[in-house]
Design an enzyme around this catalytic site. Structure first.
Site, PDB file in Angstrom:
ATOM      1  N   HIS A 172      -1.301   7.146   7.750  1.00  0.00           N
ATOM      2  CA  HIS A 172      -0.366   8.000   6.999  1.00  0.00           C
ATOM      3  C   HIS A 172      -1.017   9.329   6.639  1.00  0.00           C
ATOM      4  CE1 HIS A 172       3.271   5.761   6.342  1.00  0.00           C
ATOM      5  NE2 HIS A 172       2.647   4.716   5.847  1.00  0.00           N
ATOM      6  N   GLN A 206       3.092   9.853   1.724  1.00  0.00           N
ATOM      7  CA  GLN A 206       4.422   9.240   1.600  1.00  0.00           C
ATOM      8  C   GLN A 206       5.176   9.705   0.371  1.00  0.00           C
ATOM      9  OE1 GLN A 206       2.648   5.108   2.232  1.00  0.00           O
ATOM     10  NE2 GLN A 206       4.728   4.825   2.974  1.00  0.00           N
ATOM     11  N   CYS A 260       6.475  -0.885   6.467  1.00  0.00           N
ATOM     12  CA  CYS A 260       6.124   0.392   5.838  1.00  0.00           C
ATOM     13  C   CYS A 260       7.257   0.856   4.939  1.00  0.00           C
ATOM     14  CB  CYS A 260       5.872   1.432   6.927  1.00  0.00           C
ATOM     15  SG  CYS A 260       5.421   3.046   6.263  1.00  0.00           S
ATOM     16  N   LEU A 261       6.926   1.289   3.726  1.00  0.00           N
ATOM     17  CA  LEU A 261       7.953   1.755   2.791  1.00  0.00           C
ATOM     18  C   LEU A 261       8.678   2.992   3.336  1.00  0.00           C
ATOM     19  CD1 LEU A 261       5.979   1.367  -0.561  1.00  0.00           C
ATOM     20  CD2 LEU A 261       7.845  -0.083   0.249  1.00  0.00           C
ATOM     21  N   HIS A 265      -3.523   1.185   8.344  1.00  0.00           N
ATOM     22  CA  HIS A 265      -2.138   1.671   8.245  1.00  0.00           C
ATOM     23  C   HIS A 265      -2.056   2.884   7.311  1.00  0.00           C
ATOM     24  CE1 HIS A 265       2.358   0.853   7.765  1.00  0.00           C
ATOM     25  NE2 HIS A 265       2.110   1.685   6.777  1.00  0.00           N
ATOM     26  N   GLU A 266      -2.698   2.763   6.141  1.00  0.00           N
ATOM     27  CA  GLU A 266      -2.600   3.841   5.146  1.00  0.00           C
ATOM     28  C   GLU A 266      -3.377   5.087   5.578  1.00  0.00           C
ATOM     29  OE1 GLU A 266      -0.341   3.491   3.089  1.00  0.00           O
ATOM     30  OE2 GLU A 266      -0.107   1.323   3.207  1.00  0.00           O
ATOM     31  N   GLY A 283       0.825  -1.199   0.000  1.00  0.00           N
ATOM     32  CA  GLY A 283       0.000   0.000   0.000  1.00  0.00           C
ATOM     33  C   GLY A 283       0.856   1.243   0.000  1.00  0.00           C
TER      34      GLY A 283
HETATM   35 NI    NI Z   1       3.304   2.757   5.515  1.00  0.00          NI
END
Ligand code: NI
Length: 171
Positions: free
Chosen positions: A138, A51, A92-93, A134-135, A46
């Protein structure tokens, strides 16, 4: 289409609260296309607009193994169904190398809009439920390391310093 740069912790831009999308036009479709390309390229499940330094409430997700089931969540929100918690670890990226379970809801009802401006609801469980929460975090400027203990955080900071040093040397 274009690959976007993914911001990494502790970049302060990851702390912004993203603004709702009000107009569904070609510009939004372009952002969605670029975010999908970036997510697939980074091999993430995701990606939230925050991000990639875009101040809009846009999320893309693909949890399929075949990587061909893109989901687009614009202005997403959710309601928990029951109180069962998930123990799935998440990564997480923007926080590379860190994995932990946050005990998120295992079952939610998602409400969002697609890239054409159509409102939809979707029942999500397991990985998808965790990913959506999670997203959305963000978009609200939150990261998965915010909730962990000080000890775990310090351990992660040490690991991160090592990784950064190795990256510097490789340059
Ligand atoms: Ni993330």
């Amino acid at each position: 289409m274009a690959l976007l740069e993914i911001l990494e912790y502790p970049d302060e831009r990851l702390r912004r609260v993203a603004k709702p999308v009000k107009q569904f036009d070609e510009y939004i479709k372009q952002i969605v296309a670029d975010m999908l390309e970036t997510m697939y390229h980074a091999q993430g499940a995701g990606l939230a607009a925050t991000q990639v330094d875009i101040d809009k409430r846009i999320v893309v997700i693909d949890i399929s193994e075949t990587r061909d089931q893109p989901e687009v969540l614009i202005n997403p929100s959710y309601k928990a169904v029951g109180d069962k918690r998930s123990e799935l670890p998440e990564g997480c990226l923007s926080v590379p190398g860190f994995y932990d379970s946050l005990g998120r809801y295992d079952h939610i009802i998602l409400t969002a809009t697609d890239a054409d401006g159509n409102l939809y609801t979707k029942e999500c469980t397991g990985i998808m439920a965790v990913c959506v929460q999670h997203e959305i975090d963000h978009l609200d400027g939150k990261l998965l390391i915010d909730e962990i203990s000080m000890l775990k955080k310090q351990r992660f900071e040490k690991k991160l310093t090592k990784i950064r040093k190795m990256q510097e040397r490789a340059r």
